[in-house]
Design a protein around this motif. Structure first.
Motif, PDB file in Angstrom:
ATOM      1  N   CYS A   3      -1.468  30.818   3.172  1.00 19.92           N
ATOM      2  CA  CYS A   3      -0.710  30.558   4.398  1.00 19.92           C
ATOM      3  C   CYS A   3      -0.274  31.901   5.002  1.00 19.92           C
ATOM      4  O   CYS A   3       0.873  32.289   4.839  1.00 19.92           O
ATOM      5  N   PRO A   4      -1.201  32.610   5.704  1.00 18.52           N
ATOM      6  CA  PRO A   4      -2.575  32.169   5.978  1.00 18.52           C
ATOM      7  C   PRO A   4      -3.544  32.668   4.913  1.00 18.52           C
ATOM      8  O   PRO A   4      -3.160  33.460   4.050  1.00 18.52           O
ATOM      9  N   VAL A   5      -4.818  32.197   5.025  1.00 13.89           N
ATOM     10  CA  VAL A   5      -5.875  32.814   4.219  1.00 13.89           C
ATOM     11  C   VAL A   5      -6.014  34.271   4.655  1.00 13.89           C
ATOM     12  O   VAL A   5      -5.540  34.645   5.727  1.00 13.89           O
ATOM     13  N   ASN A   6      -6.685  35.078   3.819  1.00  8.13           N
ATOM     14  CA  ASN A   6      -6.956  36.436   4.311  1.00  8.13           C
ATOM     15  C   ASN A   6      -8.448  36.594   4.608  1.00  8.13           C
ATOM     16  O   ASN A   6      -9.278  35.829   4.131  1.00  8.13           O
ATOM     17  N   GLY A   7      -8.746  37.589   5.434  1.00  7.47           N
ATOM     18  CA  GLY A   7     -10.119  37.766   5.910  1.00  7.47           C
ATOM     19  C   GLY A   7     -11.115  37.982   4.790  1.00  7.47           C
ATOM     20  O   GLY A   7     -12.249  37.518   4.870  1.00  7.47           O
ATOM     21  N   ARG A   8     -10.682  38.684   3.712  1.00  6.62           N
ATOM     22  CA  ARG A   8     -11.613  38.965   2.603  1.00  6.62           C
ATOM     23  C   ARG A   8     -12.106  37.668   1.967  1.00  6.62           C
ATOM     24  O   ARG A   8     -13.275  37.518   1.654  1.00  6.62           O
ATOM     25  N   GLN A   9     -11.159  36.705   1.796  1.00  6.48           N
ATOM     26  CA  GLN A   9     -11.529  35.410   1.225  1.00  6.48           C
ATOM     27  C   GLN A   9     -12.577  34.724   2.096  1.00  6.48           C
ATOM     28  O   GLN A   9     -13.569  34.199   1.599  1.00  6.48           O
ATOM     29  N   VAL A  10     -12.295  34.701   3.410  1.00  7.99           N
ATOM     30  CA  VAL A  10     -13.178  33.988   4.332  1.00  7.99           C
ATOM     31  C   VAL A  10     -14.559  34.630   4.324  1.00  7.99           C
ATOM     32  O   VAL A  10     -15.580  33.941   4.220  1.00  7.99           O
ATOM     33  N   LEU A  11     -14.591  35.950   4.385  1.00  6.61           N
ATOM     34  CA  LEU A  11     -15.865  36.663   4.432  1.00  6.61           C
ATOM     35  C   LEU A  11     -16.659  36.432   3.144  1.00  6.61           C
ATOM     36  O   LEU A  11     -17.874  36.204   3.178  1.00  6.61           O
ATOM     37  N   ALA A  12     -15.967  36.487   1.997  1.00 10.44           N
ATOM     38  CA  ALA A  12     -16.654  36.270   0.719  1.00 10.44           C
ATOM     39  C   ALA A  12     -17.251  34.865   0.683  1.00 10.44           C
ATOM     40  O   ALA A  12     -18.378  34.664   0.216  1.00 10.44           O
ATOM     41  N   ALA A  13     -16.506  33.871   1.210  1.00  9.40           N
ATOM     42  CA  ALA A  13     -17.016  32.496   1.210  1.00  9.40           C
ATOM     43  C   ALA A  13     -18.220  32.377   2.133  1.00  9.40           C
ATOM     44  O   ALA A  13     -19.221  31.741   1.777  1.00  9.40           O
ATOM     45  N   VAL A  14     -18.147  32.999   3.325  1.00  9.62           N
ATOM     46  CA  VAL A  14     -19.266  32.925   4.261  1.00  9.62           C
ATOM     47  C   VAL A  14     -20.503  33.552   3.627  1.00  9.62           C
ATOM     48  O   VAL A  14     -21.592  32.975   3.652  1.00  9.62           O
TER      49      VAL A  14
END
Ligand code: SF4
Ligand code: SF4
Length: 266
Positions: free
Chosen positions: A142-153
């Protein structure tokens, strides 16, 4: 993943009831977002520009909880149009802060806050996306961080199952050498029951974790609650802390209910 006509996977970012903070985590990727946009077609991301909410996509990211009748219907269409559906952030994974209304009579909240509640189209509850449709991957925070999102993508693009986070925030404190704020300063830190993903962001700045990444596996919230009582917190304060962000899902939110039942109103 279906190969798109352009040869690039198609991505959408959808917003439901939320503050937009997780979409900002995408935008905060900066140069990485530019590189990402060269690898994929971003066909719907209203906050960044492209708008095509009914587009069929390979990966749909969903921010926000289901809190209105319109959202109940819209999430079904998002699911039908998506190969893989990824929820991002506390609202989408557990209902978010707004799920605190689930603990009381939701219609009474409306009457207390708005002079003409009949004009407000809102459900009595706020719930996470997985309570409505199948979710393929959840990214908490809350919120997610960009590193998490990028790693998932990246993982999804290369067909590799994303690695789930299992460690608690305390583990990141130990790895990064942060002085424990609970032990050294008596702050009511929720790191022992919270899954990491943030890199122990709050203890790194000398403040206690309030659990925004959600409950960790094998958490022992009742033991931590007794420790927090030992620091001088009242039972209702312990209940409030446990219920703050993720009241609607997981062992910590459930512990909040127990501590509330035994200690009065949260
Ligand atoms: S500061 Fe909090 S998260 Fe870090 S080690 Fe201490 S209790 Fe755990
Ligand atoms: S330390 Fe806790 S409250 Fe702070 S960002 Fe991490 S999970 Fe969230």
């Amino acid at each position: 993943m279906t190969p798109p006509a352009s040869g690039k996977p198609r991505i959408a970012v959808h917003k439901f009831s939320s503050c937009d903070g997780c979409q900002l985590a995408f935008l905060d990727l900066g140069e990485d977002l530019v590189r990402l946009s060269q690898m994929v077609d971003i066909v719907h991301f209203a906050e960044a520009g492209p708008v095509d909410p009914e587009a069929a996509v390979d990966i749909a990211f969903v921010e926000g909880s289901i809190a209105t009748p319109d959202e109940e219907a819209r999430i079904q269409r998002v699911r039908a149009n998506a190969g893989t559906l990824v929820t991002i952030g506390a609202c989408a994974t557990s209902g978010g802060i707004q799920a605190l209304r689930n603990l009381h009579d939701g219609t009474q909240w409306l009457a207390d806050v708005y002079p003409s509640p009949a004009y407000v189209e809102s459900l009595a509850t706020s719930t996470g996306i997985a309570e409505h449709v199948k979710v393929d991957l959840e990214l908490w925070g809350c919120p997610v961080n960009g590193r998490q999102v990028l790693a998932a993508v990246r993982a999804l693009l290369w067909g590799v199952p994303p690695l789930p986070q299992r460690d608690k925030v305390c583990m990141d404190c130990k790895r990064d050498g942060h002085v424990c704020v609970l032990v050294s300063q008596g702050q009511p830190c929720l790191g022992p029951v919270t899954v990491t993903g943030c890199g122990a962001l709050c203890p790194a700045f000398g403040r206690d974790c309030y659990g925004c990444y959600g409950p960790a596996e094998n958490a022992h919230p009742d033991a931590l609650g007794r420790r927090l009582e030992g620091l001088g917190l009242l039972r209702e304060d312990v209940a409030r802390r446990f219920r703050f962000i993720h009241s609607n899902r997981g062992a910590v939110g459930e512990a909040g209910q127990r501590w509330s039942d035994e200690g009065g109103e949260p």
